[in-house]
Design a protein around this motif. Structure first.
Motif, mmCIF file in Angstrom:
data_model
loop_
_atom_site.group_PDB
_atom_site.id
_atom_site.type_symbol
_atom_site.label_atom_id
_atom_site.label_comp_id
_atom_site.label_asym_id
_atom_site.label_seq_id
_atom_site.Cartn_x
_atom_site.Cartn_y
_atom_site.Cartn_z
ATOM 1 N N HIS A 39 0.850 -1.198 0.000
ATOM 2 C CA HIS A 39 0.000 0.000 0.000
ATOM 3 C C HIS A 39 0.886 1.248 0.000
ATOM 4 N N TYR A 40 0.321 2.351 -0.508
ATOM 5 C CA TYR A 40 1.066 3.615 -0.590
ATOM 6 C C TYR A 40 1.538 4.134 0.772
ATOM 7 N N TYR A 41 0.969 3.630 1.854
ATOM 8 C CA TYR A 41 1.351 4.133 3.175
ATOM 9 C C TYR A 41 2.525 3.364 3.792
ATOM 10 N N GLY A 232 -6.177 8.334 -6.445
ATOM 11 C CA GLY A 232 -6.797 9.532 -7.040
ATOM 12 C C GLY A 232 -5.928 10.755 -6.775
ATOM 13 N N LEU A 233 -5.382 10.859 -5.565
ATOM 14 C CA LEU A 233 -4.532 12.006 -5.211
ATOM 15 C C LEU A 233 -3.240 11.980 -6.032
ATOM 16 N N LEU A 234 -2.689 10.775 -6.186
ATOM 17 C CA LEU A 234 -1.450 10.633 -6.954
ATOM 18 C C LEU A 234 -1.669 11.048 -8.416
ATOM 19 N N LYS A 235 -2.773 10.613 -8.961
ATOM 20 C CA LYS A 235 -3.084 10.943 -10.353
ATOM 21 C C LYS A 235 -3.296 12.459 -10.491
ATOM 22 N N TYR A 236 -4.020 13.019 -9.506
ATOM 23 C CA TYR A 236 -4.335 14.446 -9.573
ATOM 24 C C TYR A 236 -3.052 15.296 -9.603
ATOM 25 N N ASP A 239 -1.215 14.855 -12.963
ATOM 26 C CA ASP A 239 -1.860 15.505 -14.109
ATOM 27 C C ASP A 239 -1.868 17.031 -13.993
ATOM 28 N N SER A 240 -1.786 17.537 -12.750
ATOM 29 C CA SER A 240 -1.947 18.980 -12.528
ATOM 30 C C SER A 240 -0.738 19.782 -13.007
ATOM 31 N N GLU A 241 -1.029 21.011 -13.432
ATOM 32 C CA GLU A 241 0.086 21.884 -13.815
ATOM 33 C C GLU A 241 0.616 22.637 -12.612
ATOM 34 N N ASN A 242 -0.104 22.556 -11.510
ATOM 35 C CA ASN A 242 0.339 23.241 -10.286
ATOM 36 C C ASN A 242 1.615 22.588 -9.760
ATOM 37 N N LYS A 243 2.423 23.363 -9.041
ATOM 38 C CA LYS A 243 3.744 22.844 -8.623
ATOM 39 C C LYS A 243 3.818 22.541 -7.134
ATOM 40 N N LYS A 244 2.810 22.967 -6.365
ATOM 41 C CA LYS A 244 2.916 22.776 -4.909
ATOM 42 C C LYS A 244 1.591 22.262 -4.335
ATOM 43 N N PHE A 245 1.684 21.314 -3.422
ATOM 44 C CA PHE A 245 0.472 20.704 -2.856
ATOM 45 C C PHE A 245 0.621 20.490 -1.347
ATOM 46 N N ILE A 246 -0.463 20.733 -0.631
ATOM 47 C CA ILE A 246 -0.519 20.348 0.789
ATOM 48 C C ILE A 246 -1.294 19.032 0.800
ATOM 49 N N VAL A 247 -0.674 17.986 1.364
ATOM 50 C CA VAL A 247 -1.222 16.635 1.220
ATOM 51 C C VAL A 247 -1.864 16.151 2.523
ATOM 52 N N ALA A 248 -3.201 16.088 2.546
ATOM 53 C CA ALA A 248 -3.903 15.656 3.761
ATOM 54 C C ALA A 248 -4.272 14.174 3.662
ATOM 55 N N THR A 249 -3.242 13.365 3.738
ATOM 56 C CA THR A 249 -3.407 11.915 3.895
ATOM 57 C C THR A 249 -2.094 11.408 4.483
ATOM 58 N N GLU A 250 -1.986 10.112 4.703
ATOM 59 C CA GLU A 250 -0.765 9.563 5.310
ATOM 60 C C GLU A 250 0.435 9.908 4.419
ATOM 61 N N PRO A 251 1.523 10.431 4.991
ATOM 62 C CA PRO A 251 2.614 10.939 4.149
ATOM 63 C C PRO A 251 3.392 9.875 3.364
ATOM 64 N N GLY A 252 3.142 8.587 3.609
ATOM 65 C CA GLY A 252 3.794 7.528 2.823
ATOM 66 C C GLY A 252 3.584 7.717 1.324
ATOM 67 N N ILE A 253 2.441 8.279 0.940
ATOM 68 C CA ILE A 253 2.103 8.481 -0.481
ATOM 69 C C ILE A 253 3.068 9.471 -1.148
ATOM 70 N N HIS A 255 6.163 9.580 -1.228
ATOM 71 C CA HIS A 255 7.279 8.900 -1.900
ATOM 72 C C HIS A 255 6.956 8.724 -3.389
ATOM 73 N N GLN A 256 5.763 8.196 -3.697
ATOM 74 C CA GLN A 256 5.380 7.995 -5.102
ATOM 75 C C GLN A 256 5.128 9.329 -5.793
ATOM 76 N N MET A 257 4.575 10.306 -5.053
ATOM 77 C CA MET A 257 4.316 11.622 -5.658
ATOM 78 C C MET A 257 5.624 12.241 -6.134
ATOM 79 N N LEU A 258 6.665 12.120 -5.296
ATOM 80 C CA LEU A 258 7.968 12.694 -5.653
ATOM 81 C C LEU A 258 8.637 11.922 -6.785
ATOM 82 N N LEU A 259 8.505 10.587 -6.765
ATOM 83 C CA LEU A 259 9.125 9.790 -7.840
ATOM 84 C C LEU A 259 8.548 10.171 -9.203
ATOM 85 N N LYS A 260 7.220 10.444 -9.204
ATOM 86 C CA LYS A 260 6.567 10.760 -10.481
ATOM 87 C C LYS A 260 6.618 12.245 -10.821
ATOM 88 N N ASN A 261 6.938 13.089 -9.835
ATOM 89 C CA ASN A 261 6.868 14.545 -10.058
ATOM 90 C C ASN A 261 8.061 15.229 -9.389
#
Ligand code: 13P
Ligand code: SF4
Length: 323
Positions: A39-41, A232-236, A239-253, A255-261
């Motif tokens: 799991h992502y967490y 869904g959050l990872l995909k969002y 796909d987004s052109e925005n460069k900064k996000f505040i992530v309100a879920t378990e921070p384990g995710i 890792h994948q967000m950074l690998l892809k972005n």
């Protein structure tokens, strides 16, 4: 010559320090004909070794179609149970059997059954974060990524009990415009995010978008730019052109967000207290060391009573068919 200090991160287990755990795990995977689902967490080092990383729905879909003989589940107990229900003939290993979930623990099947009996004309939709015993008395299972879709597929006059997560339940009610009777459970991780601190963060980072998991409280969801399951959050963010996000879920995710972005910034949403309670204590019971040991010793193994397993498979399969 300078002494090299070797140590294991997880000091609760003792393993030969000279072993390269990543290599050993890869070897064992071949020997056992095993698949590692994570799991992502999970800790990033576990995610990096997994054959498949996903959210609860993706992991159950993956478990339902794997050809491996052994499923090693780097996640929590209800997820490994789900894999076993979908693969009764396969061995399912979980690095730490105590990796539970506050939602599953707060919803014992006997109490839910009594609750359900008060509403005889309602069907029971249970969020996948529940025990096999609860699944066995449910009509349909859902995850955070398909709950709205599943409720929307039901006849408009169908009365519904939704368990165990009240926050996801309220979110689904809002999205579908339907009324549901809610079991009052919650996730100890997602309810810890501080609306006050998030608002302050948004002021400090006006260029950041707030993205949240639907297990968060209504007040946090109301402030959010996007709400979705972990996948869904990872995909969002990808796909987004925005460069900064505040992530309100378990921070384990993250890792994948950074690998892809690699060019984007992710700020973990803060908990109310100065604690690490935004990290899931159950998910983090699994360590690289325990992952190695469970594959080496082929235990702890997940088992479920045959009758419960067969009953639980029905609403779970219904979910997979409706997804
Ligand atoms: P998803 O995997 O559906 O995003 O749910 C998150 C969660 O809390 C898993 O326990
Ligand atoms: Fe359960 Fe919450 Fe941990 Fe997910 S994050 S396993 S819902 S306690």
């Amino acid at each position: 010559m300078e002494a090299v200090l070797k140590f294991r991160k997880d000091k609760s287990v003792s393993i030969d320090l000279s072993l390269n755990l990543e290599e050993e795990i890869r070897k064992l995977k071949k020997e056992l004909n095993a698949v590692i689902l994570a799991h992502y967490y999970q800790e990033s080092e576990i995610q990096d070794l997994a054959d498949f990383i996903g959210d609860s729905l993706q992991l159950s879909q993956q478990a339902s179609k794997t050809e491996a003989e052994v499923i090693v589940f780097a996640g929590v107990h209800f997820m490994a149970e789900t894999a076993k229900i979908l693969n009764p003939g396969k061995q399912v290993l979980l690095p730490d059997l105590n990796a539970g979930c506050s939602l599953a623990e707060g919803c014992p099947a006997e109490l839910l059954k009594k609750f359900r009996d008060k509403y005889p004309d309602h069907i029971l939709i249970s969020y996948i974060n529940c025990t096999a015993d609860v699944k066995a008395i449910s009509d349909i299972i859902c995850t955070s990524s398909n709950a709205v879709k599943i409720v929307n597929k039901l006849k408009p006059d169908q009365k519904i009990i939704f368990a165990p997560d009240k926050n996801l339940g309220k979110y689904v009610m809002k999205q579908t415009g339907r009324d549901m009777v809610l079991w009052q459970g919650s996730c100890i991780v997602h309810e810890t995010f501080s609306e006050r601190k998030i608002i302050r963060l948004k002021t400090e980072h006006p260029d950041a978008l707030l993205i949240s998991h639907p297990e968060c409280e209504e007040s946090v969801l109301a402030e959010s730019d996007f709400i979705g399951s972990t996948s869904g959050l990872l995909k969002y963010v990808t796909d987004s052109e925005n460069k900064k996000f505040i992530v309100a879920t378990e921070p384990g995710i993250i890792h994948q967000m950074l690998l892809k972005n690699k060019d984007k910034t992710f700020i973990p949403a803060p908990p109310e207290n100065n604690c690490s309670c935004n990290e899931c204590p159950y998910m983090k019971l699994n360590t690289l060391e325990k992952l190695y040991l469970c594959m080496r010793d082929r235990k702890p193994e997940l088992t479920i009573e045959k009758e419960i397993l067969e009953k639980a498979a029905i609403p779970l399969q219904r979910m997979l068919d409706m997804s």
